[in-house]
Design an enzyme around this catalytic site. Structure first.
Site, short mmCIF file in Angstrom:
data_model
loop_
_atom_site.label_atom_id
_atom_site.label_comp_id
_atom_site.label_asym_id
_atom_site.label_seq_id
_atom_site.Cartn_x
_atom_site.Cartn_y
_atom_site.Cartn_z
N GLY A 16 0.84 -1.19 0.00
CA GLY A 16 0.00 0.00 0.00
C GLY A 16 0.87 1.24 0.00
O GLY A 16 0.84 2.03 -0.93
N GLY A 76 0.66 -6.74 3.61
CA GLY A 76 1.81 -7.59 3.33
C GLY A 76 2.76 -7.55 4.50
O GLY A 76 3.82 -8.18 4.51
N LEU A 84 6.35 -8.11 17.91
CA LEU A 84 5.31 -9.14 17.99
C LEU A 84 5.71 -10.42 17.27
O LEU A 84 5.26 -11.50 17.63
CB LEU A 84 3.99 -8.60 17.41
CG LEU A 84 3.38 -7.41 18.17
CD1 LEU A 84 2.11 -6.94 17.48
CD2 LEU A 84 3.09 -7.77 19.62
N GLU A 133 7.57 1.95 8.82
CA GLU A 133 8.17 3.08 8.12
C GLU A 133 9.52 3.51 8.70
O GLU A 133 10.29 4.21 8.06
CB GLU A 133 7.18 4.25 8.10
CG GLU A 133 6.03 3.94 7.16
CD GLU A 133 4.81 4.82 7.38
OE1 GLU A 133 4.65 5.79 6.64
OE2 GLU A 133 4.00 4.53 8.28
MO1 MOS Z 1 2.10 4.55 5.07
S1 MOS Z 1 2.56 6.35 4.11
O1 MOS Z 1 0.51 4.28 4.55
O2 MOS Z 1 3.30 3.55 4.26
#
Ligand code: MOS
Length: 735
Positions: free
Chosen positions: A235, A463, A626, A701
């Protein structure tokens, strides 16, 4: 104890994925399906003057050609708070190349594709603004950033006094290019209407938010809309919002009274679902000779579309990363003839930390100080932006452990000091950070008298491993094996959950799942301890433990019985409980962030200027992990993105026509296997009692952040050339 959380178990959905059993949006079987194909503007600015659709309308199999001339009424939605509407078939105006100006629906995909070629459009063309500098000249300072949640301008201390205290100054401009999301799975929509009820199979990171958006667009109650998204092939932000193609497919389905499926082509992915805006970042660092920061100024210049406002929030991390009394951050925005940018993998932090962490490296050279030592000297012991203590922070350990694994102490800081034949070798490092946020989420746990457990939440698995980690959390709380647990997600019929973005799903939904499972098991405990037929009769709830599918007495764990036995004796088919992550307000406020450090080695070909990343170590403090395996995969994925960002990714728009020239995966380069070295990932053990009830922080991220800077810093160390303009392509090194 059968502890399941943290274990590197395989993905519970792995088998479905490798056997083709996992159904992605475009795979969903729907009867009487028809096919939508978009008509796109071929110019970047101007007006449609002539639109000839008769040939398409009479072509074989065609059910409808919908343009602004015949579009049925629907409500325009505001895309970003404070922004304007998406221009979906409103009038003849064109704002960017690739703008959707119509949709053809036919009985087969090929018929729709053919008919779309028969639509003839003539335009009155105006000169578009494509050049960033030109756009910025007529730009403005936005008032708010990050969906309107934060003020754009942020100031602490006094910049003039910072300047006068600084003995060493680094004042540079760093730039990052436009980048596009390239998930393996392109965006797709299948819309099925039954009277005023809509079922939408949609590639989305937010089934609930898509439901709300569509309810507004079509003026129907949200409960009349079901949105389903069981699997996503990535995504990264581009599937966070409802974009115009989804609205067009849905209104076309209502118009032709047939289900319509629309799948974006790879090329359309570059103009239909947002992108990462290019940035110019003016950064000033001022320090005393002992390496203490006295001044940070970070001005982020970036662009948005002609009709909406999105500001890539590059300076967010600058406000909290280092201890510095005088910090000024602000933004400037220009408008180019392109669609609206959007969130892309660590929006803000990814380009912003390229600038900050490159500048820190430049400062370390100006001070003749080791770059790790410079960072340690400016370590923020509390959040410098708010003064709040950190909920947890292991950044110093990340530096230390990363340096050890990498062998940093053997580094001669002199640029060009290491080589091997025609290769110059360089070592670089950078810090990483990402906020550890949560959004309100709910989950439902059902324990069946068969011993099976069903867990449900309308969240998503991009994913990343959501199916797997939620299964683990449930199994651990209930004391059952993971095989007994099934987790369902991606359907608005399930318990409400937020958008899967901002690396918050493990924290938000995980905490809700944990709460629901605890509630459910408490219900079963209550039944047992109040039942004279139970071996647990008259035990206190806190004396009961949960292991091997059973409720057992803590002090005498041979005494107890299974969930099945208890439910069956009570003639219950199941018991269920709903949990959420809304916790009581804490007295003390904490700043919640993950941190990390990346170390890389590059080899730069002396004659060709080609850069290869040959070694990489990433160490992170990200709360409770986790699943060690899926977490490691997340970090490897993020670092791989970072390699692409540093060396390859770069959307090219033609300066005169505003067309994207490399809208495919052969011209828009991303790393492939041979571009990625063995990546070593470690997590520092971190117990965080404040961040949330599960103790997790976001990881998805975090690992892209700083990687491009670490690589640029390594390239400088190898070559003595400081590249401040991404990507670092050979031409820049041969100049
Ligand atoms: Mo976040 S910008 O939905 O990888």
């Amino acid at each position: 104890m059968n502890k399941v959380i943290g274990k590197p178990i395989n993905r519970v959905d792995g088998k479905l994925k490798v056997t083709g059993g996992a159904r992605y949006t475009a795979d969903m079987p729907v009867e009487n399906l028809t096919y939508g194909v978009l008509i796109e503007s071929t110019i970047a600015k101007g007006k449609i003057t002539k639109l000839e659709t008769t040939a398409a309308e009479t072509a074989p199999g065609v059910l409808a050609v919908i343009t602004h001339r015949n579009v049925p009424k629907f409500n325009q939605i505001t895309f970003f708070p404070g922004g304007q509407s998406l221009p979906i078939l409103q009038d003849e105006n064109i704002y960017y190349q690739g703008q959707h100006i119509g949709i053809v629906v036919a009985k087969t995909l090929e018929q729709a594709q053919y008919a779309a070629t028969l639509v003839k459009v003539e335009y009155q063309t105006e000169q578009p603004t494509i050049d960033i500098d030109e756009a910025l000249q007529q730009g403005y300072d936005p008032e708010r950033i990050f969906l309107g949640m934060l003020p754009a301008h942020s100031l602490r201390g006094d910049i003039t006094s910072g300047h006068s205290q600084a003995e060493i100054l680094v004042e540079k401009t760093y730039s990052t290019p436009m980048e596009n999301h390239n998930p393996i799975e392109p965006s797709a929509t299948t819309a099925v209407w039954e009277d005023d009820r809509l079922t939408l199979y949609e590639t989305t990171q937010g089934v609930c938010s898509a439901q709300e958006a569509m309810a507004k667009v079509f003026d129907i109650p949200p409960e009349n809309i079901r949105v389903i998204s069981e699997f996503l092939g990535g995504g990264f932000g581009c599937k966070a919002f409802v974009w115009s193609h989804a609205i067009l497919a849905t209104l076309a389905a209502r118009y032709v009274k047939h289900p319509v499926k629309l799948v974006l082509t790879r090329a359309q992915m570059y103009t239909s679902v947002g992108y990462r805006a290019p940035t110019r970042q003016h950064l000033t660092l001022g320090a005393t000779k002992d390496g203490k920061l006295r001044l940070i100024k970070h001005i982020g210049e970036t662009i948005t579309s002609p009709f909406d406002e999105f500001t890539e929030p590059v300076a967010m991390a600058t406000n909290m990363m280092y201890s510095c009394p005088n910090v000024d951050t602000n933004y400037r925005l220009g408008r180019i003839n392109a669609g609206t940018p959007t969130f892309m993998r660590a929006p803000g932090e990814a380009p912003g930390m390229f600038a900050l962490e490159s500048a820190m490296d430049e400062l370390s050279y100006a001070l003749e100080l080791d770059p790790i030592e410079l960072r340690v000297r400016n370590h923020a012991d509390v959040d410098p932006a708010t003064g709040h203590p950190w909920s947890s922070k292991s950044l110093k350990e990340c530096y230390q452990r990363g340096a050890e694994i990498f062998g940093w102490k053997h580094r001669n800081p002199k640029p060009g000091s290491m080589s091997d034949g025609e290769s110059l070798i360089g070592w670089g490092m950078a810090s990483a950070t990402f906020p550890a946020n949560s959004f309100p989420a709910t989950a439902k746990v059902t324990i069946y008298n068969s011993g099976e457990i069903l867990v449900e939440s309308a969240t998503h698995d991009l994913g990343t491993g959501t199916y797997t980690v939620m299964t683990q959390v449930t199994a651990e709380v209930l004391g059952v094996s993971v095989e007994k647990v099934e987790f369902k997600l991606g359907d608005t019929k399930l318990s409400k959950a937020p958008l899967t973005g901002n690396s918050t799903t493990a924290s938000s939904v995980g905490t809700a799942v944990q709460a629901a499972a605890m509630k459910a098991r408490s219900k079963v405990v209550e039944m047992a301890i109040s039942d004279s037929d139970s071996p647990l009769y008259q035990a206190k709830p806190e004396e009961v433990i949960f292991e091997s599918g059973k409720l057992l007495l803590k002090n005498n764990p041979v005494v107890g019985e299974s969930y099945q036995e208890i439910l069956t004796r009570h003639s219950l088919e199941n018991i269920e409980a709903v949990g959420d992550n809304v916790s009581k307000q804490q007295q003390q406020e904490y700043a919640k962030y993950s941190f990390g450090a990346t170390f890389v080695e590059v080899r730069v070909d002396r004659l060709l200027g080609e850069v290869r990343v040959t070694r990489c170590v990433g160490v992170y403090g990200a709360g409770r992990i986790l699943n060690a395996k899926t977490a490691r995969s997340q970090m490897i994925g993020g670092i791989t993105w970072g390699i692409g960002m540093a060396l390859m990714e770069h959307t090219v728009m033609s300066p005169h026509y505003g067309r994207i020239l490399n809208h495919n995966l052969s011209d828009y380069l991303i790393p492939v296997q041979l571009d990625v070295p063995d990546i070593q990932v470690q997590f520092v053990e971190e117990e965080d009692p404040y961040v949330n009830a599960l103790g997790t922080k976001g990881i998805g991220e975090l690992s892209i952040v700083g990687v491009a800077a670490a690589i640029a810093n390594a390239v400088y160390h190898a070559t003595g050339k400081r590249i401040r303009d991404l990507p670092i392509t050979p031409d820049k090194l041969l100049e």
